[in-house]
Design a protein around this motif. Sequence first.
Motif, mmCIF file in Angstrom:
data_model
loop_
_atom_site.group_PDB
_atom_site.id
_atom_site.type_symbol
_atom_site.label_atom_id
_atom_site.label_comp_id
_atom_site.label_asym_id
_atom_site.label_seq_id
_atom_site.Cartn_x
_atom_site.Cartn_y
_atom_site.Cartn_z
ATOM 1 N N GLU A 1 0.850 -1.190 0.000
ATOM 2 C CA GLU A 1 0.000 0.000 0.000
ATOM 3 C C GLU A 1 0.881 1.233 0.000
ATOM 4 O OE1 GLU A 1 -3.343 0.307 2.627
ATOM 5 O OE2 GLU A 1 -3.366 -1.877 2.873
ATOM 6 N N LEU A 2 0.575 2.152 -0.885
ATOM 7 C CA LEU A 2 1.324 3.405 -0.952
ATOM 8 C C LEU A 2 0.707 4.402 0.016
ATOM 9 C CD1 LEU A 2 1.730 3.609 -4.815
ATOM 10 C CD2 LEU A 2 3.410 2.831 -3.153
ATOM 11 N N ARG A 3 1.519 5.101 0.756
ATOM 12 C CA ARG A 3 1.035 6.022 1.797
ATOM 13 C C ARG A 3 0.100 7.097 1.272
ATOM 14 N NH1 ARG A 3 6.507 7.267 5.150
ATOM 15 N NH2 ARG A 3 6.865 5.143 5.837
ATOM 16 N N THR B 1 -4.099 3.324 -4.038
ATOM 17 C CA THR B 1 -3.794 2.129 -4.822
ATOM 18 C C THR B 1 -2.793 1.233 -4.116
ATOM 19 O OG1 THR B 1 -2.022 3.269 -5.992
ATOM 20 C CG2 THR B 1 -4.201 3.308 -7.015
ATOM 21 N N LYS B 2 -2.794 -0.018 -4.505
ATOM 22 C CA LYS B 2 -1.810 -0.980 -4.012
ATOM 23 C C LYS B 2 -0.931 -1.398 -5.179
ATOM 24 C CE LYS B 2 -4.280 -3.287 -0.304
ATOM 25 N NZ LYS B 2 -4.787 -4.575 0.177
ATOM 26 N N SER C 1 5.186 -1.262 -11.399
ATOM 27 C CA SER C 1 3.899 -1.948 -11.448
ATOM 28 C C SER C 1 2.808 -0.909 -11.661
ATOM 29 C CB SER C 1 3.654 -2.722 -10.150
ATOM 30 O OG SER C 1 2.366 -3.279 -10.128
ATOM 31 N N ALA C 2 2.026 -1.075 -12.692
ATOM 32 C CA ALA C 2 0.901 -0.178 -12.990
ATOM 33 C C ALA C 2 1.325 1.297 -13.006
ATOM 34 C CB ALA C 2 -0.229 -0.411 -11.994
ATOM 35 N N GLY C 3 2.487 1.559 -13.565
ATOM 36 C CA GLY C 3 2.955 2.934 -13.681
ATOM 37 C C GLY C 3 3.540 3.526 -12.408
#
Length: 118
Positions: free
Chosen positions: A49-51, A55-56, A80-82
């Motif tokens: 998880e991004l702070r 998105t994960k 991953s996913a940009g």
Amino acid sequence: MTDRKITSEPDRNFKLIGIASAERDYRLCYMLTEALGWEITRLPNHEIELRDRSTKLSISTFKAIQPLTGSIFYLFANKSAGELLLPEGGNFDYLLKTEGAFKGTKDLLKKIKQIESV
């Protein structure tokens, strides 16, 4: 009742090597196996998880153990996913983490650099 805080020290006994390659992860693993003589296994993707975002990241992850020293290596996709797993390493497509008392970093780098698509 007292509040208890669980803390742990980060593991500082590792090295991180950035790898730039346009190859897909499974292809790079094949090439690393050929160049280094490792047996690389795929692990479940790391979910991070991004702070600052909702998105994960789902990061492909691989593991290898060097038979002679018992050193452990993890290969992570940096993108991953940009998004980047390690923003400071934006030039790298993969990150190779070495754990344990691995001492052959120079030789390892030399062998990785000899791979044609790296």
